[in-house]
Design a protein around this motif. Structure first.
Motif, PDB file in Angstrom:
ATOM      1  N   ALA A   1      -0.107  -0.880   4.241  1.00  0.00           N
ATOM      2  CA  ALA A   1       0.213  -2.250   4.635  1.00  0.00           C
ATOM      3  C   ALA A   1       0.795  -3.055   3.476  1.00  0.00           C
ATOM      4  O   ALA A   1       1.474  -4.067   3.702  1.00  0.00           O
ATOM      5  CB  ALA A   1      -1.044  -2.941   5.171  1.00  0.00           C
ATOM      6  N   LEU A   2       0.541  -2.626   2.239  1.00  0.00           N
ATOM      7  CA  LEU A   2       1.006  -3.368   1.063  1.00  0.00           C
ATOM      8  C   LEU A   2       2.215  -2.741   0.390  1.00  0.00           C
ATOM      9  O   LEU A   2       2.845  -3.389  -0.447  1.00  0.00           O
ATOM     10  CB  LEU A   2      -0.130  -3.467   0.034  1.00  0.00           C
ATOM     11  N   ALA A   3       2.517  -1.489   0.724  1.00  0.00           N
ATOM     12  CA  ALA A   3       3.557  -0.759   0.008  1.00  0.00           C
ATOM     13  C   ALA A   3       4.700  -0.388   0.945  1.00  0.00           C
ATOM     14  O   ALA A   3       4.533  -0.335   2.172  1.00  0.00           O
ATOM     15  CB  ALA A   3       2.966   0.501  -0.632  1.00  0.00           C
ATOM     16  N   THR A   4       5.841  -0.148   0.349  1.00  0.00           N
ATOM     17  CA  THR A   4       6.972   0.384   1.097  1.00  0.00           C
ATOM     18  C   THR A   4       7.024   1.891   0.908  1.00  0.00           C
ATOM     19  O   THR A   4       6.619   2.410  -0.128  1.00  0.00           O
ATOM     20  CB  THR A   4       8.283  -0.245   0.604  1.00  0.00           C
ATOM     21  N   GLY A   5       7.516   2.583   1.894  1.00  0.00           N
ATOM     22  CA  GLY A   5       7.554   4.032   1.819  1.00  0.00           C
ATOM     23  C   GLY A   5       6.317   4.644   2.437  1.00  0.00           C
ATOM     24  O   GLY A   5       5.397   3.966   2.905  1.00  0.00           O
ATOM     25  N   THR A   6       6.287   5.967   2.432  1.00  0.00           N
ATOM     26  CA  THR A   6       5.192   6.715   3.054  1.00  0.00           C
ATOM     27  C   THR A   6       4.009   6.829   2.109  1.00  0.00           C
ATOM     28  O   THR A   6       4.177   7.167   0.931  1.00  0.00           O
ATOM     29  CB  THR A   6       5.671   8.130   3.447  1.00  0.00           C
ATOM     30  N   VAL A   7       2.831   6.540   2.623  1.00  0.00           N
ATOM     31  CA  VAL A   7       1.596   6.652   1.853  1.00  0.00           C
ATOM     32  C   VAL A   7       0.768   7.792   2.428  1.00  0.00           C
ATOM     33  O   VAL A   7       0.579   7.885   3.641  1.00  0.00           O
ATOM     34  CB  VAL A   7       0.787   5.343   1.894  1.00  0.00           C
ATOM     35  N   ARG A   8       0.297   8.651   1.544  1.00  0.00           N
ATOM     36  CA  ARG A   8      -0.562   9.762   1.964  1.00  0.00           C
ATOM     37  C   ARG A   8      -1.759   9.846   1.027  1.00  0.00           C
ATOM     38  O   ARG A   8      -1.610   9.912  -0.186  1.00  0.00           O
ATOM     39  CB  ARG A   8       0.210  11.081   1.950  1.00  0.00           C
ATOM     40  N   VAL A   9      -2.954   9.833   1.620  1.00  0.00           N
ATOM     41  CA  VAL A   9      -4.196   9.955   0.858  1.00  0.00           C
ATOM     42  C   VAL A   9      -4.899  11.229   1.303  1.00  0.00           C
ATOM     43  O   VAL A   9      -5.151  11.412   2.505  1.00  0.00           O
ATOM     44  CB  VAL A   9      -5.123   8.741   1.069  1.00  0.00           C
ATOM     45  N   VAL A  10      -5.191  12.101   0.371  1.00  0.00           N
ATOM     46  CA  VAL A  10      -5.899  13.345   0.679  1.00  0.00           C
ATOM     47  C   VAL A  10      -7.213  13.365  -0.079  1.00  0.00           C
ATOM     48  O   VAL A  10      -7.331  12.802  -1.168  1.00  0.00           O
ATOM     49  CB  VAL A  10      -5.058  14.590   0.326  1.00  0.00           C
ATOM     50  N   ALA A  11      -8.199  13.996   0.509  1.00  0.00           N
ATOM     51  CA  ALA A  11      -9.519  14.093  -0.119  1.00  0.00           C
ATOM     52  C   ALA A  11     -10.086  15.485   0.146  1.00  0.00           C
ATOM     53  O   ALA A  11      -9.922  16.025   1.251  1.00  0.00           O
ATOM     54  CB  ALA A  11     -10.461  13.024   0.433  1.00  0.00           C
TER      55      ALA A  11
END
Length: 277
Positions: free
Chosen positions: A222-232
């Motif tokens: 919601a705050l960034a442009t482009g694709t965000v991916r979080v892995v754990a």
């Protein structure tokens, strides 16, 4: 002094990024750029890495970790139900077994207020350390054990972890972890930013809270442009340790043998490790 044959010195975030390729690509080497969000016991560190080196100017720290969440839960429960201020061990177990990260805090809070139909309400059976050493969540289909003490929980389950995203709620005037991630990425050179946002690795014991990875990804997106991916990883508390074990089996610059240590001494050994961290 301890009889070790060799030594490796590295922070947990550096070890965590070594296995990023397994999490992001399903195998292979770590990506050229990755951002580690290490939610630990005392703090949450956000550390960007580029070509195996930390971007030190972009490192951020949020003073919220597992210890603060446990203390926050202790205070909340002690005010509302039982006095648990001296029961850190028990309340830490309650946090690990009962708490989760809400995906929509306002909606879940409104739902929790409908006490008759609240889907988050449960009762935790406290241990008496005579017949039981560990507490557990009571099965609604079964009656409570005779003579036990029950700890009711409802909105505390998701309100306490919310401090990760809103530290001001507990009196800490800092950014939430999602805002700190965006700030750390913004402090890196522009060509790296999109890659960092797509390669966020979430580790540390507090990262085991259900829903944290999904919420972090949504908030950063919601705050960034482009694709965000979080892995754990499946076991984020042991992720750095597992990578450290794999590293210990590999020869190379990471390892300093006893003979090398005795020849170089402590200061030169530290400088050696710092040269590639």
């Amino acid at each position: 002094e301890y009889g070790f044959a060799s030594l490796v010195r590295a922070p947990a975030s550096r070890l965590s990024v070594l296995g990023a390729g397994d999490l992001i690509y399903g195998g292979g080497p770590a990506p050229d750029c990755a951002l580690v969000v290490d939610c630990g016991h005392a703090f949450t560190h956000i550390v960007p890495y580029a070509h195996e080196r930390a971007v030190t100017a972009a490192v951020r720290r949020v003073d919220v970790g597992g210890r603060l969440l446990t203390n926050y839960l202790k205070e909340t429960v002690s005010f509302r139900y039982w006095d648990m201020m001296d029961e850190t061990y028990i309340m830490n177990a309650v946090k690990e077994k009962c708490c989760f990260v809400s995906q929509d805090f306002a909606r879940d809070l409104e739902c929790a207020r409908a006490k008759r139909q609240c889907p988050y309400a449960l009762e935790y059976v406290l241990p008496d350390f005579t017949t039981s050493k560990q507490g557990f969540i009571r099965d609604p289909a079964n009656g409570a054990p005779e003579g036990c003490q029950l700890l009711p929980l409802c909105n505390e389950r998701f309100a306490v972890p919310e401090a990760l995203f809103h530290p001001l709620d507990v009196g800490i005037e800092q950014l939430g972890i999602h805002e700190a991630v965006v700030q750390a990425v913004g402090a890196c050179p522009e060509p790296m930013r999109a890659v960092l946002l797509a390669n966020i690795v979430l580790t540390g014991g507090t990262a085991a809270l259900p829903g944290l990875a999904e919420r972090l990804q949504r908030e950063v997106q919601a705050l960034a442009t482009g694709t965000v991916r979080v892995v754990a990883p499946d076991a984020p508390m042991r992720w750095a340790w597992r990578n450290g074990c794999r590293l210990a089996e590999q020869p190379g610059k990471w390892r300093v043998t006893r003979a090398q240590y005795e020849e170089m001494g402590g200061p030169r050994t530290i400088a050696h490790f710092d040269s590639f961290l």
